[in-house]
Structures are given as structure tokens and as C-alpha cells.
Design a protein around this motif. Sequence first.
Motif, PDB file in Angstrom:
ATOM      1  N   UNK A   1     -73.285   1.193-126.563  1.00 38.42           N
ATOM      2  CA  UNK A   1     -74.039   1.821-126.334  1.00 38.42           C
ATOM      3  C   UNK A   1     -75.514   0.516-126.408  1.00 38.42           C
ATOM      4  N   UNK A   2     -75.192   0.945-127.573  1.00 43.17           N
ATOM      5  CA  UNK A   2     -76.746  -0.206-128.270  1.00 43.17           C
ATOM      6  C   UNK A   2     -76.200  -1.957-127.608  1.00 43.17           C
ATOM      7  N   UNK A   3     -75.087  -2.155-126.777  1.00 40.52           N
ATOM      8  CA  UNK A   3     -75.466  -3.251-126.248  1.00 40.52           C
ATOM      9  C   UNK A   3     -75.809  -3.829-124.722  1.00 40.52           C
ATOM     10  N   UNK A   4     -75.750  -2.429-124.567  1.00 35.55           N
ATOM     11  CA  UNK A   4     -75.981  -1.856-123.076  1.00 35.55           C
ATOM     12  C   UNK A   4     -77.410  -2.043-122.589  1.00 35.55           C
ATOM     13  N   UNK A   5     -77.892  -0.752-124.265  1.00 43.37           N
ATOM     14  CA  UNK A   5     -79.355  -0.702-123.940  1.00 43.37           C
ATOM     15  C   UNK A   5     -80.711  -1.924-124.898  1.00 43.37           C
ATOM     16  N   UNK A  31     -85.852   1.369-116.986  1.00 46.01           N
ATOM     17  CA  UNK A  31     -86.331   2.243-117.855  1.00 46.01           C
ATOM     18  C   UNK A  31     -85.587   2.713-118.361  1.00 46.01           C
ATOM     19  N   UNK A  32     -85.751   3.597-119.414  1.00 50.97           N
ATOM     20  CA  UNK A  32     -85.495   4.318-120.178  1.00 50.97           C
ATOM     21  C   UNK A  32     -84.306   5.146-120.022  1.00 50.97           C
ATOM     22  N   UNK A  46     -77.568  -0.107-107.030  1.00 53.21           N
ATOM     23  CA  UNK A  46     -76.930   1.155-107.027  1.00 53.21           C
ATOM     24  C   UNK A  46     -78.005   1.672-108.302  1.00 53.21           C
ATOM     25  N   UNK A  47     -78.590   2.442-108.775  1.00 58.40           N
ATOM     26  CA  UNK A  47     -79.137   2.992-110.410  1.00 58.40           C
ATOM     27  C   UNK A  47     -78.184   4.065-110.916  1.00 58.40           C
ATOM     28  N   UNK A  48     -78.181   3.369-112.180  1.00 55.76           N
ATOM     29  CA  UNK A  48     -76.751   4.300-112.585  1.00 55.76           C
ATOM     30  C   UNK A  48     -78.528   5.203-114.042  1.00 55.76           C
TER      31      UNK A  48
END
Length: 91
Positions: A1-5, A31-32, A46-48
Motif C-alpha cells: 500500500x505504501x508504494x501506491x500511496x 485525493x487521500x 476510472x476512479x479507484x
Amino acid sequence: MEGISRLKKLDFTFVRRSNKQWTYSIICDRTEDSIRFVIDEVGRTKKISRDRWLKNIRRIQKSSSRHHKTQSQHHRRRSTSVPTRRKKLEP
């Protein structure tokens, strides 16, 4: 998750589409709580949401500058060593 954030606007990724296929995409907004991607040449997005990031987003590994430089030098050497032949044009 850290890499994606750590992803930011204009970063490239692979995104899992509704049909379960992965698509090369670019981040156009974030956004956050969510990231929006442009997923095709028409400009569809596409919004994820954050709770689906791990399942539906794959980062693209950037090649090291050393590898990129080596590849560039290889292509440059190769292109200069290939003789070119010109066909004589008839009047």
C-alpha cells in the motif's frame, strides 16, 4: 500500500478494469481517498477508492538510469556500425 500511496499525478500504472483485464494508465487526479486514472486514448477515466488500491493498481517499475544509459549506448553503437546502401536513382 505504501508504494501506491506515493504515486502522484502523471505517474503511469496498470489498473484492473471491470472486465478483470489490466490496462496501462496515467494518474490524472488523486485525493487521500481515491485515485482517478485515464485508461484509454479517448480519455475515459476510472476512479479507484483507497480500499481497492491493493487489488486494482500495479505500479510500474522504473528502470535504473544505469540500465537506460547502457541501452542507449548499445543502440547508438549498433546504428553507427550498420552500413547504409543507397539505391541509385535512374533519371
